[in-house]
Design an enzyme around this catalytic site. Sequence first.
Site, PDB file in Angstrom:
ATOM      1  N   GLY A  92       0.826  -1.202   0.000  1.00 49.07           N
ATOM      2  CA  GLY A  92       0.000   0.000   0.000  1.00 49.07           C
ATOM      3  C   GLY A  92       0.857   1.246   0.000  1.00 49.07           C
ATOM      4  O   GLY A  92       2.063   1.168   0.195  1.00 49.07           O
ATOM      5  N   PRO A  93       0.225   2.389  -0.224  1.00 49.82           N
ATOM      6  CA  PRO A  93       0.981   3.642  -0.264  1.00 49.82           C
ATOM      7  C   PRO A  93       1.605   3.970   1.098  1.00 49.82           C
ATOM      8  O   PRO A  93       1.260   3.347   2.093  1.00 49.82           O
ATOM      9  CB  PRO A  93      -0.076   4.680  -0.654  1.00 49.82           C
ATOM     10  CG  PRO A  93      -1.379   4.022  -0.573  1.00 49.82           C
ATOM     11  CD  PRO A  93      -1.190   2.561  -0.500  1.00 49.82           C
ATOM     12  N   PRO A  94       2.529   4.917   1.144  1.00 50.69           N
ATOM     13  CA  PRO A  94       3.201   5.252   2.399  1.00 50.69           C
ATOM     14  C   PRO A  94       2.221   5.790   3.435  1.00 50.69           C
ATOM     15  O   PRO A  94       1.246   6.442   3.080  1.00 50.69           O
ATOM     16  CB  PRO A  94       4.173   6.372   1.996  1.00 50.69           C
ATOM     17  CG  PRO A  94       4.276   6.306   0.522  1.00 50.69           C
ATOM     18  CD  PRO A  94       3.022   5.720   0.014  1.00 50.69           C
ATOM     19  N   GLY A  95       2.466   5.472   4.664  1.00 49.46           N
ATOM     20  CA  GLY A  95       1.702   6.065   5.751  1.00 49.46           C
ATOM     21  C   GLY A  95       0.331   5.465   5.999  1.00 49.46           C
ATOM     22  O   GLY A  95      -0.458   6.005   6.747  1.00 49.46           O
ATOM     23  N   VAL A  96       0.029   4.324   5.391  1.00 51.54           N
ATOM     24  CA  VAL A  96      -1.288   3.723   5.616  1.00 51.54           C
ATOM     25  C   VAL A  96      -1.260   2.722   6.766  1.00 51.54           C
ATOM     26  O   VAL A  96      -2.264   2.100   7.077  1.00 51.54           O
ATOM     27  CB  VAL A  96      -1.844   3.027   4.360  1.00 51.54           C
ATOM     28  CG1 VAL A  96      -2.172   4.056   3.291  1.00 51.54           C
ATOM     29  CG2 VAL A  96      -0.879   1.987   3.839  1.00 51.54           C
ATOM     30  N   GLY A  97      -0.103   2.532   7.383  1.00 53.88           N
ATOM     31  CA  GLY A  97      -0.055   1.691   8.579  1.00 53.88           C
ATOM     32  C   GLY A  97       0.538   0.309   8.365  1.00 53.88           C
ATOM     33  O   GLY A  97       0.349  -0.575   9.197  1.00 53.88           O
ATOM     34  N   LYS A  98       1.285   0.103   7.292  1.00 57.39           N
ATOM     35  CA  LYS A  98       1.851  -1.230   7.046  1.00 57.39           C
ATOM     36  C   LYS A  98       2.814  -1.628   8.166  1.00 57.39           C
ATOM     37  O   LYS A  98       2.685  -2.699   8.768  1.00 57.39           O
ATOM     38  CB  LYS A  98       2.585  -1.256   5.695  1.00 57.39           C
ATOM     39  CG  LYS A  98       1.697  -0.947   4.524  1.00 57.39           C
ATOM     40  CD  LYS A  98       2.451  -0.972   3.222  1.00 57.39           C
ATOM     41  CE  LYS A  98       3.557   0.049   3.123  1.00 57.39           C
ATOM     42  NZ  LYS A  98       3.101   1.449   3.118  1.00 57.39           N
ATOM     43  N   THR A  99       3.759  -0.740   8.426  1.00 50.67           N
ATOM     44  CA  THR A  99       4.743  -1.048   9.459  1.00 50.67           C
ATOM     45  C   THR A  99       4.064  -1.226  10.806  1.00 50.67           C
ATOM     46  O   THR A  99       4.344  -2.161  11.552  1.00 50.67           O
ATOM     47  CB  THR A  99       5.776   0.085   9.548  1.00 50.67           C
ATOM     48  OG1 THR A  99       6.359   0.261   8.266  1.00 50.67           O
ATOM     49  CG2 THR A  99       6.856  -0.251  10.547  1.00 50.67           C
TER      50      THR A  99
ATOM     51  N   SER B  54      -4.629   2.870 -18.291  1.00 45.57           N
ATOM     52  CA  SER B  54      -5.946   3.021 -17.684  1.00 45.57           C
ATOM     53  C   SER B  54      -6.572   4.400 -17.894  1.00 45.57           C
ATOM     54  O   SER B  54      -7.689   4.642 -17.488  1.00 45.57           O
ATOM     55  CB  SER B  54      -5.878   2.688 -16.186  1.00 45.57           C
ATOM     56  OG  SER B  54      -5.276   3.744 -15.483  1.00 45.57           O
TER      57      SER B  54
ATOM     58  N   LYS C  63      -8.116   4.017  -6.237  1.00 42.65           N
ATOM     59  CA  LYS C  63      -8.639   5.096  -7.084  1.00 42.65           C
ATOM     60  C   LYS C  63      -9.931   5.651  -6.506  1.00 42.65           C
ATOM     61  O   LYS C  63     -10.173   6.863  -6.539  1.00 42.65           O
ATOM     62  CB  LYS C  63      -8.881   4.567  -8.501  1.00 42.65           C
ATOM     63  CG  LYS C  63      -7.579   4.359  -9.262  1.00 42.65           C
ATOM     64  CD  LYS C  63      -7.828   3.685 -10.600  1.00 42.65           C
ATOM     65  CE  LYS C  63      -6.534   3.585 -11.391  1.00 42.65           C
ATOM     66  NZ  LYS C  63      -6.720   2.758 -12.611  1.00 42.65           N
TER      67      LYS C  63
HETATM   68  N1  LIG Z   1      -5.565   2.534  10.746  1.00 41.99           N
HETATM   69  C1  LIG Z   1      -4.707   3.151  11.573  1.00 41.99           C
HETATM   70  N2  LIG Z   1      -5.004   3.270  12.866  1.00 41.99           N
HETATM   71  C2  LIG Z   1      -4.161   3.901  13.700  1.00 41.99           C
HETATM   72  N3  LIG Z   1      -2.985   4.424  13.341  1.00 41.99           N
HETATM   73  C3  LIG Z   1      -2.622   4.321  12.058  1.00 41.99           C
HETATM   74  C4  LIG Z   1      -3.462   3.670  11.111  1.00 41.99           C
HETATM   75  N4  LIG Z   1      -2.848   3.708   9.916  1.00 41.99           N
HETATM   76  C5  LIG Z   1      -1.678   4.342  10.094  1.00 41.99           C
HETATM   77  N5  LIG Z   1      -1.520   4.697  11.388  1.00 41.99           N
HETATM   78  C6  LIG Z   1      -0.391   5.424  11.962  1.00 41.99           C
HETATM   79  O1  LIG Z   1       0.191   6.204  10.949  1.00 41.99           O
HETATM   80  C7  LIG Z   1       1.587   6.261  11.069  1.00 41.99           C
HETATM   81  C8  LIG Z   1       2.246   5.821   9.798  1.00 41.99           C
HETATM   82  O2  LIG Z   1       2.038   4.452   9.609  1.00 41.99           O
HETATM   83  P1  LIG Z   1       3.151   3.437   9.127  1.00 41.99           P
HETATM   84  O3  LIG Z   1       2.865   2.120   9.708  1.00 41.99           O
HETATM   85  O4  LIG Z   1       4.500   3.998   9.355  1.00 41.99           O
HETATM   86  O5  LIG Z   1       2.859   3.426   7.583  1.00 41.99           O
HETATM   87  P2  LIG Z   1       3.580   2.617   6.425  1.00 41.99           P
HETATM   88  O6  LIG Z   1       4.477   1.614   7.033  1.00 41.99           O
HETATM   89  O7  LIG Z   1       2.440   2.007   5.654  1.00 41.99           O
HETATM   90  O8  LIG Z   1       4.283   3.627   5.603  1.00 41.99           O
HETATM   91  C9  LIG Z   1       1.931   5.388  12.234  1.00 41.99           C
HETATM   92  O9  LIG Z   1       2.098   6.174  13.360  1.00 41.99           O
HETATM   93  C10 LIG Z   1       0.722   4.505  12.370  1.00 41.99           C
HETATM   94  O10 LIG Z   1       0.549   4.055  13.682  1.00 41.99           O
HETATM   95 MG   LIG Z   2       6.539   1.594   6.733  1.00 42.18          MG
END
Ligand SMILES: Nc1ncnc2c1ncn2[C@@H]1O[C@H](COP(=O)(O)OP(=O)(O)O)[C@@H](O)[C@H]1O
Ligand SMILES: [Mg+2]
Length: 784
Positions: free
Chosen positions: A362-369, A691, A734
Site C-alpha cells: 500500500g501507499p506510504p503512511g497507511v499503517g503497514k509497518t 488506464s 482510485k
Molecule cells: N488505521 C490506523 N489506525 C491507527 N494508526 C494508524 C493507522 N494507519 C496508520 N496509522 C499510523 O500512521 C503512522 C504511519 O504508519 P506506518 O505504519 O509507518 O505506515 P507505512 O508503514 O504504511 O508507511 C503510524 O504512526 C501509524 O501508527
Molecule cells: Mg513503513
Amino acid sequence: MANNEIIPIEMLLPNKIPIIPLNGKPIFPGIFTPIMLSSQDDIQTMDEAMQSHGMIGLVLVKEDTDKPQASDLHEVGTVAKIVKRINLPDGSVNIFISTLKRFKIKKSLSKEQPIMAAVEYKDDQGEDSDEIKALTRALISEMKMISENNPLFSEEMRLNMINIDHPGKIADFIASILNIDRTEQQKILELFDIRERMERVLMSIKREQELLKIQKRIQKEINEKVEKSQRDYFLKEELKAIKQELGMPTDAKGSDYQRIKELLEGFGFKGEIKELVDQELEKFGLMDPNSSEFIVTRNWLDLVSKLPWKAETGKDFDLAAAKDILENDHYGLKDVKDRIIEYLAVRKLKKDSRGSILCLVGPPGVGKTSVGRSVAKALGKEFFRFSVGGMRDEAEIKGHRRTYVGALPGKIIQGLKITKSRDPVFMIDEIDKMGQSFQGDPSSALLEVLDPEQNFSFRDHYLDLPFDVSNVFFIVTANTLDTIPPPLRDRMEIIQLAGYVDTEKLEIAKRYLIPKSLDKAGLKRSRVKYTRDALTAIAEGYAREAGVRNFEKLLDRIHRKIALQLVSSDDGDSPAKRYNIDKPSLEKYLGKARFDADDIKRASLPGMTVGLAWTNMGGDTLIIEAVANPGKESFKLTGQMGSVMQESASIAYTWVRHYSADAYNIPSSYYEERQIHLHIPEGATPKDGPSAGITMATTLLSMVLNKKVKDRLAMTGELSLTGQVLPIGGLKEKTVAAKRNKIREIIIPKGNAKDLEDIPEHVKKGIEFYPVERMEEVIAIALP
Ligand SMILES: Nc1ncnc2c1ncn2[C@@H]1O[C@H](COP(=O)(O)OP(=O)(O)O)[C@@H](O)[C@H]1O
Ligand SMILES: [Mg+2]
C-alpha cells in the site's frame, strides 16, 4: 691345574666342544662375564664340559627358539672357559666365563642338544700395520666421545678399553658394548680380518654418534620449549601482579574466554558447528590479546554465544486475544485485520510455522509497518524491522566474510542476535525498492532467507554456520507489487492497504495520532483539543495523501509549538492552560494551507476530464486536458507520459476521429486543419499505463464537440481501438482518491465491477458507479 698355567691356553683348546646356543646376542672373545643357564639342556651341556676340559662353545642361534638344534646355529662362535658355577635357588645356574677365541663349526656331532661340535679355531688375521694403528686410535677417540656423553658407559669400561693392547680385541670390546643389533654383532664376530672388523665397528660407532646427535637435538628443543613456556608463564604472572599493583584490569581475556566458553558449551553443539566453534575457541585461547585477529575472533565468538540457538519456540498464542490487539491498535482496516486473523488461524492450525510470508502492500503512511508491529504483539513475539529499500549489496542480508576488515553479519543474523529469539517477527520494509548491483543481488539472498525449502539452514557469510530461520515469521511491506521479483512474490500472502478517505483520517487522528503525538511532545492529553473542522481542514488543506504520515507530522508540529509556548510563557506550565485548536487557528501553527479546501479537480471547460490514477503513492485524481489550434494535422502529447500511455493516447485519438465522424458528422478536414495538444498537468510526475484510455478519448471528444464533461464525474478504463472498455487495476485506491476529491460518479470497466465488493461501504457511500463495456456508453454518461 696349577702347572698348566704357563702353557698357552690355545694349546689346550679341544677340537670337540659342547655348544651352548645363545639367544639374544653373540659374546665376543676377551670378555669375563656371567651367563645364566636356565634350560636343562644347557645345564647338562655345561656339566659335561666341567667334567672334562671345562670349555664350552657359545654360538648365537639364527633365530631365538626354545629348543635349538644344531641346524639353528650360526657357524662362528666363541670358545669360553668356565671359571665358576653358582647354583641358584630356582634350579637355574649362573656361570662365570672367560671368552677366549673365535671358532668355526666344522661339523656338528649331534643334531639335538647337548650339541657336540668339531671346531676350528680362528686367529685374528692381518698385519699390525700403520693403517691398523690409525684405525685403533680412531676407534678409541670416537669411543671416548661416546662414552663421555653416555652415562651407560662406566668408568671401568673406559679404563678397560684403554688397557686393551690388541687392535682386534679393541674392536671386539667396542662391538660388544655398542648398542647395535645382533645380526650386526654376529657379522663383526665373523670377521677374522682385523682391518675389516675395525672398519665395520668404526661405521657402527659413527651411526651411534649420529643417533646421539639427533637425540641431543631433540632433547635441546624440548628443553627450550619447556623453558620458554615456563618463562612466559612467569612473565605473565609478573605482568598480572604489576597490573594489579597499578589498579589496571587484569586478564581481560581470561575472564572473557571463560565466560564465552561456558556460554558456548551450554549450547551443546554437535557436528560441524561444534568443530568450528571449538576450533575458534582454541585459537582464541592462544591468541595475543593485542593482535587484530584477536578482536575478530572475539567478536565472532561473542556473536555465536549471543545467538538464540536454543531459545524455545512454538509458544502458542490466543487467537481471540490476538484479534483484540489488532483491533485496538488500528482504526478501520477491517478487511486487512480479517485477512490477518484468518492467516493466523491457519498458522495456528497447521502448527508448523513454515510456509508463506505476509506481504502488506500500500501507499506510504497507511499503517503497514505499524500493523506488522501489531501482529508481533498479538503473537507475543519479538519484533525486528529493517528496510531493504535502496539495498544493493547482498552482504547486507547475508553478511560479509569474516576475512573482510570490519566484517559484520547480515541483517537476519543481527536481528536474531538482537531479539534473542528463534521465532521473532521480522519485518522487511520496502521490498519493492530493493536494488541490484555488482555486489550481488540482495533479492536472491532474500529469497534464500524466505524460502522454506532452504531457510532451515540459512548460512550467513560472516557467521559461516548454518542457522535455522524457518521459525521466523516474515512480514514484508511494499508500495507496489510490480517491482517485487516474481519468485519472491509467489511465496507471499498479499494483503493490500488502499489508503484512507478524510473521515477515516479524522478518526485515526482523534483516536491514535493526537494522543500519540501529545505524548511525544510531553503534553497532557487534556491540554489540547481539536475541533472537527480543524481536523477536516488539515486533511483537506495540508495532508491530502493516501496515508496519514503527513497528518501525523503536522500534528507533531502543532504540539511542538504548543510545548514551546508553554515553556517560554510567563505563567509557565500552568495546568489551567488549555489549547483549543479550531480551523482559523491552524494557519498560526501550520502556515498557509497547501491546498485550497475547494481546490478539487473539476472539469470546468470543454476538453477537460477527471481521470483516476494509481501510483506508488496510492490512488490519485488527475485532469486530462486538450486544445486544438489551426495548422497542419498533428497530435502532440505532454506531461511525462510513458510509452504505454502514449500508445493509449493514439488509440483514443484514432477512435475519436472515427467515432466523431460517424456519430456527429465531424468531417476529417476538421482534424486535417488542426494541431491537437493533449496534456496531463503535474507534468513533473511520470505517468504510465493504459488506464487513462477512456479519459483521454472523452477529453478529445469534449474538445471537438466543445461540450463540458459532466461535473464531479471521474473515470478509469483502458480503451481498445474498436471501443471496448477493458479492466484496470487499483480500483480501491482510485475510489479512495476520488472520494477525497469529492467525486460523485465514477465510470469503471464492467470487468472491474466485482472489485466493488472489496471497497468498504463508507468509501463507496455517496458515489455512483457506472460499469461499462463500450466507449459509446462512456460518452453517453460523460457528455449527455
Ligand atoms: N488505521 C490506523 N489506525 C491507527 N494508526 C494508524 C493507522 N494507519 C496508520 N496509522 C499510523 O500512521 C503512522 C504511519 O504508519 P506506518 O505504519 O509507518 O505506515 P507505512 O508503514 O504504511 O508507511 C503510524 O504512526 C501509524 O501508527
Ligand atoms: Mg513503513
